[in-house]
Design a protein around this motif. Structure first.
Motif, mmCIF file in Angstrom:
data_model
loop_
_atom_site.group_PDB
_atom_site.id
_atom_site.type_symbol
_atom_site.label_atom_id
_atom_site.label_comp_id
_atom_site.label_asym_id
_atom_site.label_seq_id
_atom_site.Cartn_x
_atom_site.Cartn_y
_atom_site.Cartn_z
ATOM 1 N N ALA A 1 -39.850 143.254 112.598
ATOM 2 C CA ALA A 1 -38.948 143.787 111.783
ATOM 3 C C ALA A 1 -37.680 144.082 112.453
ATOM 4 N N CYS A 2 -36.474 143.710 111.717
ATOM 5 C CA CYS A 2 -35.079 144.158 112.433
ATOM 6 C C CYS A 2 -34.186 144.092 111.272
ATOM 7 N N ALA A 3 -33.318 145.104 110.959
ATOM 8 C CA ALA A 3 -32.709 145.054 109.834
ATOM 9 C C ALA A 3 -31.619 144.235 109.906
ATOM 10 N N ILE A 4 -30.841 143.904 111.005
ATOM 11 C CA ILE A 4 -29.839 143.232 111.063
ATOM 12 C C ILE A 4 -30.196 141.713 110.969
ATOM 13 N N ILE A 5 -31.220 141.130 111.338
ATOM 14 C CA ILE A 5 -31.576 139.782 111.169
ATOM 15 C C ILE A 5 -32.126 139.592 109.786
ATOM 16 N N THR A 6 -32.784 140.646 109.101
ATOM 17 C CA THR A 6 -33.405 140.362 107.891
ATOM 18 C C THR A 6 -31.971 140.447 106.847
ATOM 19 N N ALA A 7 -30.917 141.188 107.212
ATOM 20 C CA ALA A 7 -29.910 141.378 106.448
ATOM 21 C C ALA A 7 -29.057 139.757 106.522
ATOM 22 N N LEU A 8 -28.864 139.535 107.839
ATOM 23 C CA LEU A 8 -28.150 138.295 107.925
ATOM 24 C C LEU A 8 -28.750 137.254 107.512
ATOM 25 N N SER A 9 -29.940 136.884 107.460
ATOM 26 C CA SER A 9 -30.661 135.795 106.917
ATOM 27 C C SER A 9 -30.379 135.648 105.458
ATOM 28 N N ALA A 10 -30.097 136.628 104.599
ATOM 29 C CA ALA A 10 -29.786 136.602 103.406
ATOM 30 C C ALA A 10 -28.580 136.848 102.740
ATOM 31 N N SER A 11 -27.621 136.898 103.668
ATOM 32 C CA SER A 11 -26.414 137.383 103.183
ATOM 33 C C SER A 11 -25.533 136.155 102.825
ATOM 34 N N LEU B 1 -23.494 134.473 104.841
ATOM 35 C CA LEU B 1 -22.461 134.398 105.625
ATOM 36 C C LEU B 1 -22.946 133.547 106.855
ATOM 37 N N PRO B 2 -22.041 132.759 107.711
ATOM 38 C CA PRO B 2 -22.455 131.998 108.729
ATOM 39 C C PRO B 2 -23.233 132.816 109.730
ATOM 40 N N SER B 3 -24.408 132.235 110.114
ATOM 41 C CA SER B 3 -25.269 132.985 110.816
ATOM 42 C C SER B 3 -25.375 132.135 112.381
ATOM 43 N N ASP B 4 -24.603 131.203 112.519
ATOM 44 C CA ASP B 4 -24.716 130.466 113.876
ATOM 45 C C ASP B 4 -24.064 130.990 115.009
ATOM 46 N N ARG B 5 -23.059 132.040 114.694
ATOM 47 C CA ARG B 5 -22.667 132.916 115.715
ATOM 48 C C ARG B 5 -22.306 134.562 114.743
ATOM 49 N N PHE B 6 -22.920 135.430 115.679
ATOM 50 C CA PHE B 6 -22.684 136.904 114.863
ATOM 51 C C PHE B 6 -22.653 137.836 116.098
ATOM 52 N N SER B 7 -21.994 138.945 115.888
ATOM 53 C CA SER B 7 -22.197 140.084 116.542
ATOM 54 C C SER B 7 -22.447 141.226 116.151
ATOM 55 N N PHE B 8 -23.492 142.030 116.811
ATOM 56 C CA PHE B 8 -24.031 143.410 116.207
ATOM 57 C C PHE B 8 -23.117 144.492 116.868
ATOM 58 N N THR C 1 -9.448 146.815 113.959
ATOM 59 C CA THR C 1 -8.314 146.083 114.815
ATOM 60 C C THR C 1 -8.723 145.233 116.061
ATOM 61 N N GLU C 2 -9.615 145.975 116.683
ATOM 62 C CA GLU C 2 -10.248 145.326 117.775
ATOM 63 C C GLU C 2 -10.653 143.906 117.379
ATOM 64 N N LEU C 3 -11.499 144.063 116.345
ATOM 65 C CA LEU C 3 -12.313 142.719 115.611
ATOM 66 C C LEU C 3 -11.717 142.053 114.744
ATOM 67 N N ALA C 4 -10.332 142.147 114.394
ATOM 68 C CA ALA C 4 -9.814 141.538 113.309
ATOM 69 C C ALA C 4 -9.769 140.085 113.421
ATOM 70 N N SER C 5 -9.445 139.438 114.628
ATOM 71 C CA SER C 5 -9.576 138.153 115.012
ATOM 72 C C SER C 5 -10.836 137.635 115.516
ATOM 73 N N ASP C 6 -11.958 138.198 115.491
ATOM 74 C CA ASP C 6 -13.114 137.569 115.985
ATOM 75 C C ASP C 6 -13.702 136.602 114.686
ATOM 76 N N PRO C 7 -14.068 135.457 115.039
ATOM 77 C CA PRO C 7 -14.369 134.496 114.328
ATOM 78 C C PRO C 7 -15.902 134.852 113.725
ATOM 79 N N ARG C 8 -16.630 135.534 114.645
ATOM 80 C CA ARG C 8 -17.945 135.733 114.237
ATOM 81 C C ARG C 8 -18.203 136.649 113.113
ATOM 82 N N THR C 9 -19.399 136.369 112.427
ATOM 83 C CA THR C 9 -19.985 137.091 111.633
ATOM 84 C C THR C 9 -20.397 138.577 112.273
ATOM 85 N N MET C 10 -19.850 139.824 111.617
ATOM 86 C CA MET C 10 -19.964 141.141 112.545
ATOM 87 C C MET C 10 -20.862 141.845 111.426
#
Length: 285
Positions: free
Chosen positions: A122-132, A134-141, A157-166
């Motif tokens: 079990a891992c909450a971030i992967i569980t949530a991502l799989s059902a979200s 949102l794009p899951s090919d690239r993401f940042s935790f 502000t630091e992450l505003a231009s990040d193209p990955r799912t955050m």
């Protein structure tokens, strides 16, 4: 597929054992076997873990290992491992080390040549991502957000231009303030998915633009209770009006020069706006 069930645990081995994030039925048979057969369980909260072990009839001794004592206790556990004991590392819920204690112990074990065996689970971030949705090919935790408004706004502000799912963790008492700061920086239209109480009775996974999500949460205080994961859609650059040859040139120059310098040279060569090139470079290089 190799059958490893005949050997439950090995001596001098640290096992990383995920535990359920809510539904006790999510624990694996292998996790139960390891927890039953190791010499010691290093737990973030021995009382919390004790309830889990009691539920499954496991009598293995526990040892407190948390944020406040991990650096001091890691060497003691390594000595026990080197002496032939097997140890399981667990956190209160989910996979250890993911915004939970364990990094210092695992890092020192590997430096000392102690075998580390991770179990999937079990891992909450992967569980949530799989059902979200949102794009899951690239993401940042990104872990837990800063507790103060300025820190949160600086982070967004630091992450505003990040193209990955955050992906973020946030607490119920700060969720509305955090979303307000996110809206201030990222705007009304940024898509966000809130996943709360995953695997539990009141599990909710709701996605909407920030301008709609915040009022939806404010309609019902029950919607801001429980453990929360926030998933934020990555930045999508608008279609560029820059000539393709200018962006190709910028890509080549930026490999050898600072981006600002490369943008200035490219702007002179192709008679385009330097700021537009610089922005394109930030979003694409």
């Amino acid at each position: 597929m190799t059958d490893q069930t005949s050997t439950v645990v090995d001596v001098s081995t640290l096992y990383i054992v995920p535990t359920p994030i809510g539904n006790l039925g999510d624990i694996s048979q292998r996790a139960l076997s390891v927890l039953s057969h190791v010499d010691l369980i290093a737990a973030e909260d021995t009382r919390h873990t004790g309830k889990l072990l009691s539920h499954f009839g496991i009598a293995t001794r526990t040892y407190a290992l948390h944020d406040h004592n991990e650096q001091q206790k890691a060497d003691t556990l390594i000595q026990r491992l080197q002496g032939g004991e097997s140890i399981a590392l667990v956190s209160d819920a989910g996979t250890p080390l993911i915004s939970d204690p364990g990094y210092h112990l695992v890092h020192r074990c590997r430096a000392a040549g102690v075998r580390v065996v991770p179990l999937p689970g079990a891992c909450a971030i992967i569980t949530a991502l799989s059902a979200s949705g949102l794009p899951s090919d690239r993401f940042s935790f990104e872990g837990f957000l800063p507790p103060k408004s300025k820190g949160r706004q600086d982070k967004f502000t630091e992450l505003a231009s990040d193209p990955r799912t955050m992906i973020f963790y946030e607490s119920p008492h700060r969720i509305l303030d955090a979303l307000a700061d996110m809206k201030h920086v990222l705007g009304d239209d940024r898509k966000v998915v809130l996943a709360r109480e995953l695997t539990k009775t009141y599990e909710t996974i709701h996605g909407a633009p920030l301008g709609e999500l915040i009022p939806w949460l404010e309609e019902d205080t029950n919607r801001i209770r429980g453990e929360m994961v926030l998933l934020v859609a990555g930045h999508r650059a608008e279609k560029s009006d820059l000539p393709p040859e200018s962006t190709r040139a910028l890509s080549l120059l930026a490999a050898e020069l600072p981006l600002k310098k490369a943008a200035a040279l490219t702007a002179e060569l192709y008679q385009v706006k330097k700021n537009a090139l610089y922005k394109w470079g930030l979003e694409n290089l």
